[in-house]
Design a protein around this motif. Sequence first.
Motif, short mmCIF file in Angstrom:
data_model
loop_
_atom_site.label_atom_id
_atom_site.label_comp_id
_atom_site.label_asym_id
_atom_site.label_seq_id
_atom_site.Cartn_x
_atom_site.Cartn_y
_atom_site.Cartn_z
N TYR A 197 14.18 16.10 15.94
CA TYR A 197 15.59 16.32 16.26
C TYR A 197 16.49 15.39 15.44
O TYR A 197 17.52 15.82 14.92
CB TYR A 197 15.84 16.12 17.76
N ALA B 265 7.12 19.99 15.19
CA ALA B 265 6.89 18.54 15.14
C ALA B 265 5.39 18.24 15.06
O ALA B 265 4.96 17.43 14.24
CB ALA B 265 7.50 17.88 16.38
N HIS B 266 4.61 18.93 15.88
CA HIS B 266 3.15 18.72 15.88
C HIS B 266 2.56 19.05 14.50
O HIS B 266 1.70 18.32 14.01
CB HIS B 266 2.50 19.57 16.97
N ALA C 28 8.62 21.79 19.34
CA ALA C 28 7.40 21.01 19.62
C ALA C 28 6.28 21.39 18.66
O ALA C 28 5.56 20.52 18.15
CB ALA C 28 6.96 21.22 21.07
N GLY D 129 3.10 16.15 12.29
CA GLY D 129 2.64 14.84 12.73
C GLY D 129 3.76 13.90 13.11
O GLY D 129 3.65 12.68 12.91
N ILE D 130 4.84 14.45 13.65
CA ILE D 130 5.96 13.61 14.07
C ILE D 130 6.30 13.94 15.52
O ILE D 130 5.89 14.97 16.04
CB ILE D 130 7.21 13.82 13.17
N SER D 131 7.04 13.05 16.14
CA SER D 131 7.45 13.29 17.52
C SER D 131 8.61 14.28 17.55
O SER D 131 9.31 14.49 16.55
CB SER D 131 7.88 11.98 18.18
N LEU D 132 8.80 14.87 18.71
CA LEU D 132 9.91 15.80 18.90
C LEU D 132 11.25 15.08 18.67
O LEU D 132 12.16 15.62 18.04
CB LEU D 132 9.84 16.39 20.31
N ARG D 133 11.31 13.87 19.15
CA ARG D 133 12.53 13.07 18.97
C ARG D 133 12.82 12.84 17.48
O ARG D 133 13.96 12.94 17.04
CB ARG D 133 12.37 11.74 19.70
N THR D 134 11.78 12.54 16.72
CA THR D 134 11.94 12.34 15.28
C THR D 134 12.40 13.63 14.60
O THR D 134 13.26 13.61 13.73
CB THR D 134 10.63 11.83 14.65
#
Length: 142
Positions: A40, A29-30, A26, A33-38
């Motif tokens: 992964y 990702a932060h 997390a 600037g991307i989502s956690l899903r992105t």
Amino acid sequence: MAEETLLVRVLAYSRAHLKDPGLTPARTAHAHGISLRTLYRLCEDGGSAIEQWVIRKRLEGTRDDLIAPEHAHRTIEAIARSWGFGSPAYFARRFRQAYGLAPSRWRHAGSAAGHDTWHERSNQAAGRPLRINPQAVPTRKE
């Protein structure tokens, strides 16, 4: 930004923060600037799960430090914590899974064999398995 470039940046960030116990997917990702899903998906597409990559790199660091003469005065727990492992039991379990020996046995065998004999850096750098001196490894009592 191309996904390959982003993956390189993610791995560089993770490498720079390996010793930080607060390094999480997390947070990574932060920071990008991307989502956690992105994150992964990006790592899976690159051939590695981010958590496993971080654990593997931390284990490599602890493995090296355990047999390095300059770290001989440090406890195994202190070395594990310095590489971001918060739980000594978790570290010991993962270390044994990765290297087939408990950290204390690895350290003992490495110091008995000598750092250069026990851990050939050229093999590690080339991605070849470590060559372990079988006479230096203590026998395992079942």
